[in-house]
Design a protein around this motif. Structure first.
Motif: not given
Length: 177
Positions: A48, A50-52, A54-55, A82, A110, A125-126, A128
């Motif tokens: 997680q 990269y998602n952390q 990005a968020s 993804y 994605y 990573m996602i 938004k």
């Protein structure tokens, strides 16, 4: 009377010129992963990382993300690809070591590594991208909740064509007085 007309022309020109600067928009460039770059994550919650990252950022249309890496690649893929961590026909592919991708629209993007096994080890990573505000936002740096900029650099975008037209029209009008 002549000095009044001249003063009026100068005031009008300065007003129209300053109007041009009110509507310039800023974009940001984010370095993916901050100091870590685009690498296979290590440690707890590696899947997680990269998602952390990005968020913790507020992405807007026309922002860019920069991927810095060695012997790897970046792919933009569909949500299904993804989830599977593989793509035979990515929407975007780059392996030059310093990839810049422009987030041109609101919605989800994605990203996965194109190197076999890297995505399954957390190199994905996602992002938004938020809907643009209306009227245009004032330049601000709301890139993270902890006050750090997470690798982003604000840069001004080119002024809109209508603002350039207003400037040229005001200059031409000023010349004819």
């Amino acid at each position: 009377m002549a000095s009044f007309i001249f003063s009026f022309k100068v005031s009008l020109f300065l007003f129209l010129f300053s109007f041009l600067h009110v509507y310039t928009v800023t974009c940001a460039e984010y370095e993916v992963g901050g100091d870590h770059g685009w690498v296979i994550p290590k440690g707890n919650n590696a899947d997680q990382m990269y998602n952390q990252w990005a968020s913790g950022n507020r992405f807007k249309p026309d922002d860019t993300v920069r991927f810095k890496y060695k012997k790897d690649s970046v792919m933009v893929v569909t949500e299904e690809e993804y989830q599977k961590c593989q793509s035979s026909h990515p929407l975007f592919y780059s392996n030059n070591g310093d990839t810049v991708f422009k987030l041109e629209r609101p919605g989800l993007f994605y990203f996965i590594s194109g190197v076999s096994g890297h995505c399954k080890r957390g190199q994905k990573m996602i992002i938004k991208v938020l809907e643009p505000a209306s009227p245009p936002d004032q330049p601000q740096n709301q890139n993270s909740t902890d006050g750090k900029n997470n690798g982003s650099v604000q840069r001004p975008s080119i002024a809109s064509p209508i603002n350039v037209m207003l400037l040229v029209t005001s200059f031409i009008g000023f010349s004819f007085y």
